[in-house]
Design a protein around this motif. Structure first.
Motif, PDB file in Angstrom:
ATOM      1  N   THR A 112       0.827  -1.205   0.000  1.00  0.00           N
ATOM      2  CA  THR A 112       0.000   0.000   0.000  1.00  0.00           C
ATOM      3  C   THR A 112       0.863   1.258   0.000  1.00  0.00           C
ATOM      4  N   GLU A 125       1.956   4.296  -9.819  1.00  0.00           N
ATOM      5  CA  GLU A 125       0.509   4.352  -9.733  1.00  0.00           C
ATOM      6  C   GLU A 125      -0.011   2.956  -9.370  1.00  0.00           C
ATOM      7  N   PRO A 126      -1.228   2.838  -8.846  1.00  0.00           N
ATOM      8  CA  PRO A 126      -1.722   1.534  -8.396  1.00  0.00           C
ATOM      9  C   PRO A 126      -2.084   0.582  -9.531  1.00  0.00           C
ATOM     10  N   VAL A 129      -6.889  -1.431  -6.238  1.00  0.00           N
ATOM     11  CA  VAL A 129      -7.290  -0.644  -5.070  1.00  0.00           C
ATOM     12  C   VAL A 129      -8.169  -1.536  -4.203  1.00  0.00           C
ATOM     13  N   GLU A 226      -4.348   1.953  -2.113  1.00  0.00           N
ATOM     14  CA  GLU A 226      -3.809   1.794  -3.460  1.00  0.00           C
ATOM     15  C   GLU A 226      -2.597   0.864  -3.393  1.00  0.00           C
ATOM     16  N   CYS A 228       0.536  -0.703  -4.970  1.00  0.00           N
ATOM     17  CA  CYS A 228       1.477  -0.189  -5.977  1.00  0.00           C
ATOM     18  C   CYS A 228       2.792  -0.964  -5.939  1.00  0.00           C
ATOM     19  N   ILE A 270     -10.120   0.520 -10.819  1.00  0.00           N
ATOM     20  CA  ILE A 270      -8.963   0.961 -10.044  1.00  0.00           C
ATOM     21  C   ILE A 270      -9.161   2.393  -9.556  1.00  0.00           C
ATOM     22  N   GLN A 271      -9.637   3.269 -10.445  1.00  0.00           N
ATOM     23  CA  GLN A 271      -9.851   4.656 -10.063  1.00  0.00           C
ATOM     24  C   GLN A 271     -11.277   4.823  -9.556  1.00  0.00           C
TER      25      GLN A 271
END
Length: 274
Positions: A112, A125-126, A129, A226, A228, A270-271
């Protein structure tokens, strides 16, 4: 207008040229810079830190080799760079230390991105999530997290992860029990050593689907996290390359396919919208 003697002008020009040459000589040529990418290419291996006992993200197979969703991602990155992956097994706190000491080039381990961690390492960026959910045995008297907030109840989770802060915020009065891995915490729940386990919402869904008669969740999602790739701080080009890879991995549909292979359900968005 005042006139400066030609001799003095010549001296000033020569001094300026000397200073410029000295400054330029102190800046290494782009291709000669010491960077993680150049080290990876020269070495022919990508050193990947990951954890064991954290399925379906990562675990050790019957042959002792790492397997799982994060492992497949690492293999794909290594293939893109035309090198071989070299896996380094660490515990949860070690995910950060191994990057700080430059013993690993990246960490892929259900990792995370937090503000605290970002002060010492960098993140892409992830690629997923997740949230956090409390799991209990089917026959548990607990029905809510509010009931869990009592010293007589024990919450299990792996040490060194975000679960520690989440559990403290959601049920501050409950007794906390730390384990080396998510798998250890799960076994403790099944054996009755703890009353609840706080875990990643995707792992939760996977394990619940395998044993629906034995397990259930308490209502509520207790985090937004998130997940990553971690990398050493301070190398912009390395971050730029990995971040570009993640963007392509997400947009191409390859991530969705790999996720479904390991988790058994479709990759959620994801977003998220706020």
């Amino acid at each position: 207008m005042n006139h400066v003697p030609a001799r003095r002008v010549t001296c000033l020009v020569m001094l300026g040229a000397l200073l410029l040459a000295t400054a330029l000589s102190s800046i290494p040529a782009y291709g000669q810079q010491s960077s993680i990418l150049s080290d990876v290419v020269k070495r022919g291996t990508l050193r990947v830190a990951t954890v064991a006992g954290n399925p379906p993200y990562s675990a050790l197979g019957s042959d002792g080799k790492p397997v799982g969703y994060d492992i497949d991602i690492a293999n794909l990155i290594a293939t893109s760079l035309k090198v071989k992956p070299e896996f380094i097994i660490v515990d949860s706190p070690g995910r950060i230390v191994v990057l700080q000491t430059r013993r690993a080039d990246i960490t892929i381990a259900n990792f995370t991105n937090t503000v605290e961690r970002s002060t010492v390492i960098a993140f892409t960026e992830p690629y997923v999530v997740v949230g956090s959910i409390f799991m209990v045995l089917k026959n548990s008297p607990l029905q809510t997290v509010e009931q869990l907030n009592d010293p007589k109840y024990k919450i299990g989770y792996p040490r060194g992860g975000t679960a520690e802060q989440i559990a403290a915020a959601a049920a501050p009065k409950a007794t906390k029990v730390r384990f080396d891995t998510v798998g250890d915490a799960f076994l403790a729940l099944k054996s009755g050593q703890v009353n609840a386990q706080l875990m990643d919402s995707f792992q939760n869904s996977t394990w619940l689907a395998k044993e629906p008669a034995a397990l259930r969740n308490l209502p509520g999602n207790w985090s937004y996290e998130e997940i990553c790739i971690g990398l050493p701080a301070g190398d912009f080009d390395w971050w730029r390359i990995l971040n570009a890879w993640i963007k392509q991995f997400n947009a191409s549909g390859e991530n969705a396919q790999l996720f479904k292979k390991h988790f058994g359900f479709d990759l959620p968005r994801i977003q998220q919208e706020f």
